[in-house]
Structures are given as C-alpha cells and as structure tokens.
Write a protein that holds these residues in place. Structure first.
Motif, PDB file in Angstrom:
ATOM      1  N   ALA A  63     -21.966 -10.507  13.680  1.00 39.27           N
ATOM      2  CA  ALA A  63     -21.553  -9.690  12.547  1.00 39.27           C
ATOM      3  C   ALA A  63     -20.806  -8.660  13.101  1.00 39.27           C
ATOM      4  CB  ALA A  63     -22.493  -9.176  11.584  1.00 39.27           C
ATOM      5  N   ARG A  64     -21.432  -7.920  14.240  1.00 39.29           N
ATOM      6  CA  ARG A  64     -20.723  -6.688  14.947  1.00 39.29           C
ATOM      7  C   ARG A  64     -19.346  -7.242  15.545  1.00 39.29           C
ATOM      8  NH1 ARG A  64     -23.937  -2.198  15.369  1.00 39.29           N
ATOM      9  NH2 ARG A  64     -26.098  -2.329  14.689  1.00 39.29           N
ATOM     10  N   ARG A  65     -19.411  -8.421  16.103  1.00 36.43           N
ATOM     11  CA  ARG A  65     -18.274  -8.898  16.703  1.00 36.43           C
ATOM     12  C   ARG A  65     -17.104  -9.173  15.753  1.00 36.43           C
ATOM     13  NH1 ARG A  65     -18.929 -13.159  21.671  1.00 36.43           N
ATOM     14  NH2 ARG A  65     -16.662 -12.637  22.079  1.00 36.43           N
ATOM     15  N   ALA A  66     -17.526  -9.935  14.732  1.00 34.22           N
ATOM     16  CA  ALA A  66     -16.474 -10.130  13.796  1.00 34.22           C
ATOM     17  C   ALA A  66     -15.899  -9.070  13.044  1.00 34.22           C
ATOM     18  CB  ALA A  66     -17.289 -11.071  12.770  1.00 34.22           C
ATOM     19  N   ASN A  67     -16.867  -8.119  12.672  1.00 34.00           N
ATOM     20  CA  ASN A  67     -16.090  -6.705  12.164  1.00 34.00           C
ATOM     21  C   ASN A  67     -15.418  -6.074  12.881  1.00 34.00           C
ATOM     22  OD1 ASN A  67     -17.595  -7.245   9.765  1.00 34.00           O
ATOM     23  ND2 ASN A  67     -19.272  -5.796  10.191  1.00 34.00           N
ATOM     24  N   LYS A  68     -15.576  -6.018  14.393  1.00 31.52           N
ATOM     25  CA  LYS A  68     -14.834  -5.432  15.429  1.00 31.52           C
ATOM     26  C   LYS A  68     -13.508  -6.098  15.469  1.00 31.52           C
ATOM     27  CE  LYS A  68     -14.653  -3.692  20.238  1.00 31.52           C
ATOM     28  NZ  LYS A  68     -15.521  -3.634  21.462  1.00 31.52           N
ATOM     29  N   GLU A  69     -13.329  -7.426  15.359  1.00 35.31           N
ATOM     30  CA  GLU A  69     -12.372  -8.358  15.644  1.00 35.31           C
ATOM     31  C   GLU A  69     -11.410  -7.976  14.389  1.00 35.31           C
ATOM     32  OE1 GLU A  69     -11.488 -12.391  17.185  1.00 35.31           O
ATOM     33  OE2 GLU A  69     -12.346 -12.616  15.157  1.00 35.31           O
ATOM     34  N   ASP A  70     -11.979  -7.930  13.270  1.00 32.25           N
ATOM     35  CA  ASP A  70     -11.419  -7.815  11.906  1.00 32.25           C
ATOM     36  C   ASP A  70     -11.137  -6.332  11.532  1.00 32.25           C
ATOM     37  OD1 ASP A  70     -11.492 -10.799  11.482  1.00 32.25           O
ATOM     38  OD2 ASP A  70     -13.201 -10.575  10.255  1.00 32.25           O
ATOM     39  N   LYS A  71     -11.576  -5.332  12.401  1.00 28.70           N
ATOM     40  CA  LYS A  71     -11.288  -3.952  12.258  1.00 28.70           C
ATOM     41  C   LYS A  71     -11.625  -3.642  11.030  1.00 28.70           C
ATOM     42  CE  LYS A  71      -7.404  -3.746  15.410  1.00 28.70           C
ATOM     43  NZ  LYS A  71      -5.999  -3.565  15.587  1.00 28.70           N
ATOM     44  N   CYS A  72     -13.057  -3.971  10.378  1.00 32.04           N
ATOM     45  CA  CYS A  72     -13.647  -3.708   9.069  1.00 32.04           C
ATOM     46  C   CYS A  72     -14.909  -3.193   9.091  1.00 32.04           C
ATOM     47  CB  CYS A  72     -13.336  -4.721   8.113  1.00 32.04           C
ATOM     48  SG  CYS A  72     -14.303  -6.283   8.283  1.00 32.04           S
ATOM     49  N   THR A  73     -15.676  -2.905   8.172  1.00 27.81           N
ATOM     50  CA  THR A  73     -17.050  -2.624   8.148  1.00 27.81           C
ATOM     51  C   THR A  73     -17.842  -3.374   7.141  1.00 27.81           C
ATOM     52  OG1 THR A  73     -16.944  -0.651   6.889  1.00 27.81           O
ATOM     53  CG2 THR A  73     -17.008  -0.340   9.277  1.00 27.81           C
ATOM     54  N   GLY A  74     -18.948  -3.351   6.928  1.00 28.88           N
ATOM     55  CA  GLY A  74     -19.842  -3.997   5.696  1.00 28.88           C
ATOM     56  C   GLY A  74     -20.435  -5.070   6.184  1.00 28.88           C
ATOM     57  N   HIS A  75     -21.029  -5.909   4.992  1.00 32.59           N
ATOM     58  CA  HIS A  75     -21.966  -6.949   5.245  1.00 32.59           C
ATOM     59  C   HIS A  75     -20.891  -8.032   5.650  1.00 32.59           C
ATOM     60  CE1 HIS A  75     -25.499  -5.600   3.857  1.00 32.59           C
ATOM     61  NE2 HIS A  75     -25.003  -4.910   2.790  1.00 32.59           N
ATOM     62  N   PHE A  76     -21.515  -9.039   6.535  1.00 28.06           N
ATOM     63  CA  PHE A  76     -20.551 -10.152   7.101  1.00 28.06           C
ATOM     64  C   PHE A  76     -21.457 -11.521   6.494  1.00 28.06           C
ATOM     65  CE2 PHE A  76     -19.890 -13.629  10.243  1.00 28.06           C
ATOM     66  CZ  PHE A  76     -18.513 -13.632  10.341  1.00 28.06           C
ATOM     67  N   TRP A  77     -22.839 -11.316   6.640  1.00 30.52           N
ATOM     68  CA  TRP A  77     -23.661 -12.413   6.136  1.00 30.52           C
ATOM     69  C   TRP A  77     -24.180 -12.209   4.807  1.00 30.52           C
ATOM     70  CZ3 TRP A  77     -23.590 -16.559   9.209  1.00 30.52           C
ATOM     71  CH2 TRP A  77     -23.209 -16.092  10.530  1.00 30.52           C
ATOM     72  N   GLU A  78     -24.485 -13.332   3.996  1.00 32.41           N
ATOM     73  CA  GLU A  78     -24.852 -13.503   2.704  1.00 32.41           C
ATOM     74  C   GLU A  78     -26.392 -12.955   2.696  1.00 32.41           C
ATOM     75  OE1 GLU A  78     -23.225 -16.277  -0.544  1.00 32.41           O
ATOM     76  OE2 GLU A  78     -25.088 -17.142   0.362  1.00 32.41           O
ATOM     77  N   GLY A  79     -26.648 -11.953   2.761  1.00 34.24           N
ATOM     78  CA  GLY A  79     -28.162 -11.452   2.782  1.00 34.24           C
ATOM     79  C   GLY A  79     -28.635 -12.052   4.131  1.00 34.24           C
TER      80      GLY A  79
END
Length: 324
Positions: free
Chosen positions: A148-164
């Motif tokens: 989730a951290r790597r994906a958020n960093k790549e997408d330049k965003c914050t918030g939940h990445f996984w469905e709970g």
C-alpha cells in the motif's frame, strides 16, 4: 456479522488458512487500467517478492499464491512449533529485518551485559515477537502495508489501498487444502491471464514448474512431503507429481468450459481424498462462492464449530454436497 479474527484462527483445529486481500480502488492493483491506459503490471512483482521474503522471516510457510489484477490469494501454513524452537537471538534478528528494534534489544545483540530489570523487559519483548512471527494477522499486515505504501507513493496519493482487512478461511482437512490450492493456482487461467499453469506469472504453480524441471522443489514454498504416513515429515501431505497432474487436468477442463466428469484421466489423488470427479471443477472454480468461513468435510466442520462455539455451521450444505 463477521467473526473476530482471533476466532477464525485456531491452530488446534488446523494450521492451514486461505487468505484473500482485495484492492479498494477502481485503479488496478496490477495489470493495465483500461480507462487511463496505464500499466500496473510491475506491482505483481512487488507482491510476489515481498510475500516470499516474509516467508523466510516469519514461521509461516506459503503453500500457494496467485497475484491477480485487483486481489491476491495465499494459502498459508502456520509453523508455531518452529517459533517456539527458535532462540531468543534468532527471534530478534528475524524481527529486526522488518522493524527497528528497541534499545535494550540492540544492546543484547551487541553482547552488552544486561541487568535484571533490563532482562525482564527484553524477555517480554521477545515473547511478543515470538507470537507475532507465527501470526497470520501480522504476516498479512506487513505484506499489505508495504504494498500500500509503495503504491500510494507511486500514485502520489494517500488513503486506503486495500478493501479493509484480509479475508481468511480455515482449511480443516486434506480435501479442503488440495481444493483450495488448486483453486488459487488456477486463478490466472480462469481469468484468461494465462494459457497453461507454467505460464501463469506470479503464481506458486509457475514457481514449482520451474524447479521441478531440475528435479527440485522451491525453498521459498512449502514442500510436498508425499502421501500421509505414520512418521510424516513436515510438508504438504501430497505427491508433487500428482498435484501438478491434477492442476493440469483441471485447467484443461476449465479452459474448455466443461463441467462434467473427468473420466479417463481422473487423477488418483481424487480417489484418495474421496472427492467425486463431478464436484472437483466446482470446488476449484467457485471455492470462495460456495464456502464462507472454515472449509472441510462435514464431520470436520462440526468439530470445528463445536470447539469455536459457533452457533451456525456456515457452508455445511456445500461441504455435504461437495466433500463426500
């Protein structure tokens, strides 16, 4: 209402569990987003690399896995006996590969002599780490949080990445374990992401196929130990050759959309596990749809529910119909 995580994991009933994590966003976890044209295929490598790395640190073996476009499947074996056998130093060294240790723990590893009070707190710390290293919750947390951290960093965003939190299913017997592993390994074929098991990128079946050509089994995955016997070594209670043949035959049936009998080429392992051939395809294509919660033969499910004090026997009709 969903069951509390601590009531879903019961090592006295089974050490095998099927875990699923799903992405919460419209954008893909992996694969190509048709709306933007952007490819996230490289993220499948992130998940596989992290998963196999954690398997070498935690006292948890990966039996099967498949990284799909918006979710991941893993079948895990909890080796709590191994966690108890490890020395205090081994526990700390493993944990420090993931997290920064406390000052007392670092002093201990450097050979500094600790006083009685420091040793007390160190023992408490080691006890906690020992428990965590055989915990599916911690394993999935460290896996999913990293992605989730790597994906958020790549997408330049914050918030939940996984469905709970992840979904978990207890696999109560050999039949449930085999069906679930085949279901996971054949996910890319059912999704038309691959034509054959050995071409299914970022799956356990591809990894096993690559090693079997050299007459070996991958060290990063749980080993096939052969048919159950009196002095059973650690490992999956099946023959590797039989499992690969079974997955291949099931894959052929799925690719041609045939839901009938597997007659002439019926794998011997189906007879040994007493699973009717006409039920096998349904088990390996609709595992998550026909089973909710623990999975196993009816009598094993009864025992499990009684021990866990569950008022409802979820999926009992499916167990009676599919596991003869």
């Amino acid at each position: 209402m969903g069951l509390a995580r601590k009531r879903q994991i019961s090592l006295s009933d089974t050490p095998y569990y099927h875990c699923v994590s799903r992405c919460v966003r419209r954008a893909f976890l992996c694969g190509e987003d048709k709306f933007t044209g952007k490819s996230y295929e490289h993220r499948r490598g992130w998940v596989e690399q992290r998963l196999l790395f954690l398997a070498q640190i935690f006292c948890i073996d990966v039996c099967a896995f498949a990284v799909m476009s918006n979710h991941t499947h893993v079948v895990l074996y909890i080796d709590d006996k191994k966690a108890q056998r490890l020395s205090d130093k081994a526990i700390l060294l493993r944990w420090h590969k993931l997290f920064k240790g406390s000052k007392i723990a670092l002093m201990y590893l450097q050979g500094v002599c600790l006083d009685k009070g420091q040793r007390f707190f160190l023992n408490q710390e080691i006890k906690e780490y020992r428990t965590r290293l055989s915990s599916i919750s911690w394993f999935m947390r460290v896996l999913n949080e990293h992605i989730a951290r790597r994906a958020n960093k790549e997408d330049k965003c914050t918030g939940h990445f996984w469905e709970g939190r992840f979904k978990s299913q207890a696999l109560l017997d050999e039949a449930a374990l085999m069906a679930c592993m085949a279901y996971v390994d054949l996910n890319p074929i059912r999704a038309k992401m691959a034509k054959t098991p050995e071409e299914s990128a970022h799956t356990s079946i591809k990894l096993r196929c690559e090693h079997v050509q050299a007459g070996k089994q991958p060290k990063v995955l749980a080993r096939f130990a052969g048919c159950p016997r009196k002095h059973m070594p650690k490992g999956l209670p099946f023959e590797l050759k039989s499992y690969l043949e079974l997955v291949e035959l099931t894959g052929k049936c799925i690719r041609t959309d045939k839901r009938g009998y597997i007659e002439q080429h019926e794998a011997p392992i189906l007879k040994r596990l007493n699973i009717q051939a006409q039920n096998w395809v349904k088990l390996t294509t609709q595992f998550e749809k026909v089973f909710y919660g623990a999975v196993g033969k009816a009598h094993n499910l009864d025992v499990y529910c009684a021990r866990q004090q569950h008022k409802r026997r979820r999926s009992i009709k499916s167990s009676e119909a599919l596991f003869v």
